[in-house]
Design a protein around this motif. Structure first.
Motif, PDB file in Angstrom:
ATOM      1  N   LEU A  76       9.879  -5.027   0.996  1.00  0.00           N
ATOM      2  CA  LEU A  76       8.532  -5.597   1.092  1.00  0.00           C
ATOM      3  C   LEU A  76       7.471  -4.518   0.971  1.00  0.00           C
ATOM      4  CD1 LEU A  76       6.482  -7.799   1.574  1.00  0.00           C
ATOM      5  CD2 LEU A  76       6.961  -7.633   4.047  1.00  0.00           C
ATOM      6  N   LEU A  77       7.610  -3.423   1.707  1.00  0.00           N
ATOM      7  CA  LEU A  77       6.595  -2.377   1.616  1.00  0.00           C
ATOM      8  C   LEU A  77       6.583  -1.769   0.216  1.00  0.00           C
ATOM      9  CD1 LEU A  77       4.378  -0.731   2.881  1.00  0.00           C
ATOM     10  CD2 LEU A  77       6.098   0.877   3.731  1.00  0.00           C
ATOM     11  N   ALA A  78       7.741  -1.610  -0.391  1.00  0.00           N
ATOM     12  CA  ALA A  78       7.778  -1.088  -1.759  1.00  0.00           C
ATOM     13  C   ALA A  78       7.009  -2.020  -2.699  1.00  0.00           C
ATOM     14  CB  ALA A  78       9.218  -0.935  -2.225  1.00  0.00           C
ATOM     15  N   GLU A  79       7.162  -3.330  -2.519  1.00  0.00           N
ATOM     16  CA  GLU A  79       6.417  -4.282  -3.347  1.00  0.00           C
ATOM     17  C   GLU A  79       4.917  -4.164  -3.113  1.00  0.00           C
ATOM     18  OE1 GLU A  79       5.859  -9.116  -3.972  1.00  0.00           O
ATOM     19  OE2 GLU A  79       7.567  -8.363  -2.835  1.00  0.00           O
ATOM     20  N   LEU A  80       4.513  -4.045  -1.850  1.00  0.00           N
ATOM     21  CA  LEU A  80       3.091  -3.961  -1.522  1.00  0.00           C
ATOM     22  C   LEU A  80       2.461  -2.679  -2.065  1.00  0.00           C
ATOM     23  CD1 LEU A  80       3.383  -5.253   2.136  1.00  0.00           C
ATOM     24  CD2 LEU A  80       2.244  -6.456   0.269  1.00  0.00           C
ATOM     25  N   VAL A  81       3.154  -1.563  -1.902  1.00  0.00           N
ATOM     26  CA  VAL A  81       2.631  -0.302  -2.427  1.00  0.00           C
ATOM     27  C   VAL A  81       2.630  -0.323  -3.951  1.00  0.00           C
ATOM     28  CG1 VAL A  81       3.022   2.192  -2.586  1.00  0.00           C
ATOM     29  CG2 VAL A  81       3.279   1.025  -0.391  1.00  0.00           C
ATOM     30  N   GLY A  82       3.688  -0.877  -4.545  1.00  0.00           N
ATOM     31  CA  GLY A  82       3.727  -0.969  -5.992  1.00  0.00           C
ATOM     32  C   GLY A  82       2.569  -1.786  -6.543  1.00  0.00           C
ATOM     33  N   ALA A  83       2.233  -2.881  -5.875  1.00  0.00           N
ATOM     34  CA  ALA A  83       1.098  -3.697  -6.303  1.00  0.00           C
ATOM     35  C   ALA A  83      -0.204  -2.911  -6.216  1.00  0.00           C
ATOM     36  CB  ALA A  83       1.012  -4.961  -5.445  1.00  0.00           C
ATOM     37  N   ALA A  84      -0.375  -2.141  -5.143  1.00  0.00           N
ATOM     38  CA  ALA A  84      -1.591  -1.349  -4.971  1.00  0.00           C
ATOM     39  C   ALA A  84      -1.702  -0.263  -6.034  1.00  0.00           C
ATOM     40  CB  ALA A  84      -1.616  -0.731  -3.580  1.00  0.00           C
ATOM     41  N   LEU A  85      -0.595   0.383  -6.356  1.00  0.00           N
ATOM     42  CA  LEU A  85      -0.621   1.430  -7.382  1.00  0.00           C
ATOM     43  C   LEU A  85      -0.874   0.826  -8.762  1.00  0.00           C
ATOM     44  CD1 LEU A  85       2.323   3.697  -6.173  1.00  0.00           C
ATOM     45  CD2 LEU A  85      -0.135   4.045  -5.839  1.00  0.00           C
ATOM     46  N   THR A  86      -0.335  -0.355  -9.013  1.00  0.00           N
ATOM     47  CA  THR A  86      -0.615  -1.038 -10.278  1.00  0.00           C
ATOM     48  C   THR A  86      -2.104  -1.376 -10.385  1.00  0.00           C
ATOM     49  OG1 THR A  86       1.605  -1.962 -10.438  1.00  0.00           O
ATOM     50  CG2 THR A  86      -0.124  -3.087 -11.665  1.00  0.00           C
TER      51      THR A  86
END
Length: 304
Positions: A76-86
């Motif tokens: 979940l955190l990887a998804e959230l951080v990935g979305a922010a970096l995108t």
């Protein structure tokens, strides 16, 4: 954040305070409302535990305390951080998850419910965000440079709305609208003619009621909804990463319709930061921009 509400509250609707705003849920099958509300509450709890910078035991706080070492994080955190970096990449850094330190320096260092109405001290050092490209995410391995404070507030709420809407439809088979303040996501089959939504930031602001098709999303970013003071100035929560200060209030609110809440929120937030460049950014995108004097600019086929 702004308040965008479905009309009206009905037996197929549930709502409660969450994250300093209102979580609202509407389903096309009232029989599954309680189950759907449970799924949404679980999703909000999981996202908060993963990425709240206001909770000392949150997963993102642990990563920021890791001294710059790689940390294996939850999916979940990887998804959230990935979305922010995108979002940062797609907006050339206008929406930047490394503004946490700048927000703290401005006094936004606690949950907004505790901050509202509070006057913070003057003379606080304000600084621009570090380069978001210094954050490394490879699968579930996350590296945050020493001293950097991550803030996912610009994207995590939108991701939560998208995730919750999709989970509710997948598990219960109902059409659903999830609204977290100004972030709205829908999934499944909607009512005939689409979802009816009232778009208005604060009481007394210009309003309009629009219909969005099932499976689409809407987000509004505001320079008026989350404000606090310090001597001589009123501050808001949308920071220009280049300066570390609240973005100039060229726009009171920006509302954007898109196929995901994350995309809509990314564009609405970037538009606030871009200021006078917002109309060019939003060219061809259904958008509604409101100036501080309440003048309205519509782009990309937003309903008149």
């Amino acid at each position: 954040m702004p308040l965008i509400e479905t009309l009206p509250v009905r037996p197929d609707t549930a709502q409660w305070p969450a994250w300093g705003t209102v979580a609202r849920l509407v389903v096309t099958d009232p029989a599954v409302l309680d189950q759907a509300a449970g799924i949404l509450r679980d999703e909000l709890s999981a996202v908060e535990q993963a990425c709240s910078r206001f909770r000392p035991a949150s997963e993102i706080r642990d990563v920021c305390r890791s001294g710059g070492r790689p940390v294996i994080v939850s999916a979940l955190l990887a998804e959230l951080v990935g979305a922010a970096l995108t979002a940062a990449r797609e907006t050339d850094g206008a929406v930047d998850p490394t503004v946490g330190g700048a927000l703290c320096a401005l006094g936004y260092d606690r949950d907004f419910a505790e901050l509202a109405g509070r006057t913070v001290g003057s003379g606080v050092r304000v600084f621009p965000a570090p380069d978001w490209r210094a954050v490394r995410l490879r699968g579930r391995e996350l590296t945050v440079p020493h001293g950097m404070l991550i803030d996912l507030g610009a994207t995590a709420k939108a991701v939560a709305a998208d995730r919750a809407a999709a989970r509710i439809t997948d598990r219960l088979g109902t059409g659903v609208l999830v609204a977290l303040g100004g972030d709205i996501a829908t999934a499944g089959s909607g009512p005939d003619g689409g979802w009816q939504v009232l778009v208005q930031d604060r009481p007394g602001d210009p309003s309009c009621t629009i219909r969005i098709p099932a499976g689409s999303a809407l987000a509004t970013s505001s320079t008026a909804g989350r404000t606090w003071g310090r001597p001589g100035e009123l501050l808001h929560h949308i920071v220009d990463p280049a300066t570390g200060r609240p973005a100039p209030t060229v726009w009171r609110t920006v509302s954007v319709a898109a196929f995901s809440c994350l995309q809509a929120n990314t564009l609405s937030t970037a538009a606030i930061v871009r200021g006078h460049g917002a109309p060019r950014l939003l060219a061809g995108v259904p958008s509604r921009l409101v100036t501080p004097s309440m003048r309205i600019l519509r782009t990309g086929g937003w309903p008149a």
